[in-house]
Design a protein around this motif. Structure first.
Motif, short mmCIF file in Angstrom:
data_model
loop_
_atom_site.label_atom_id
_atom_site.label_comp_id
_atom_site.label_asym_id
_atom_site.label_seq_id
_atom_site.Cartn_x
_atom_site.Cartn_y
_atom_site.Cartn_z
N ASP A 211 64.31 71.35 22.37
CA ASP A 211 63.24 71.23 23.35
C ASP A 211 63.02 69.78 23.75
O ASP A 211 62.82 68.92 22.91
CB ASP A 211 61.93 71.80 22.81
N ASN A 212 63.09 69.53 25.05
CA ASN A 212 62.89 68.21 25.66
C ASN A 212 63.99 67.21 25.32
O ASN A 212 63.89 66.05 25.68
CB ASN A 212 61.53 67.62 25.29
N THR A 213 65.05 67.63 24.61
CA THR A 213 66.20 66.78 24.37
C THR A 213 67.40 67.35 25.10
O THR A 213 68.01 66.69 25.91
CB THR A 213 66.51 66.67 22.86
N ARG B 188 65.27 71.63 29.04
CA ARG B 188 64.08 71.16 29.76
C ARG B 188 62.86 72.01 29.38
O ARG B 188 62.86 73.21 29.48
CB ARG B 188 64.30 71.28 31.26
N CYS B 189 61.84 71.33 28.92
CA CYS B 189 60.57 71.99 28.59
C CYS B 189 59.43 71.11 29.07
O CYS B 189 58.69 70.54 28.28
CB CYS B 189 60.46 72.23 27.09
N GLY B 190 59.32 70.95 30.36
CA GLY B 190 58.24 70.15 30.90
C GLY B 190 58.66 68.79 31.40
O GLY B 190 57.93 68.15 32.14
N TYR B 191 59.83 68.30 30.99
CA TYR B 191 60.34 67.02 31.47
C TYR B 191 61.44 67.29 32.49
O TYR B 191 62.27 68.18 32.31
CB TYR B 191 60.90 66.18 30.32
N ASP B 192 61.46 66.50 33.53
CA ASP B 192 62.43 66.70 34.59
C ASP B 192 63.65 65.80 34.37
O ASP B 192 63.51 64.58 34.31
CB ASP B 192 61.79 66.40 35.95
N PHE B 193 64.82 66.40 34.19
CA PHE B 193 66.07 65.65 34.11
C PHE B 193 67.19 66.51 34.68
O PHE B 193 67.05 67.72 34.79
CB PHE B 193 66.38 65.19 32.68
N ARG C 10 70.81 70.06 29.53
CA ARG C 10 70.77 68.74 30.17
C ARG C 10 72.18 68.30 30.55
O ARG C 10 73.14 68.57 29.84
CB ARG C 10 70.16 67.74 29.20
#
Length: 49
Positions: free
Chosen positions: A8-10, A13-18, A38
């Motif tokens: 998650d978030n690495t 995507r869980c709330g962060y835009d990449f 990602r």
């Protein structure tokens, strides 16, 4: 050696835009799950292997 990734978030995507990878087999990816990885995930896993 063992390497652990926090998904998650690495890698997912869980709330962060990449930027995200585009799956090579989109239909199969939709059947197996809806999380997109990602951009660059495959390369870093191959490198670590």
């Amino acid at each position: 050696m063992r390497i652990a990734f926090d998904l998650d978030n690495t890698l997912i995507r869980c709330g962060y835009d990449f930027p995200l990878e585009k799956p090579k087999r989109a239909m199969l990816a939709k059947l197996l799950g809806k999380e997109e990885l990602r951009q660059g995930t495959k390369e870093i896993i191959d490198y670590c292997h």
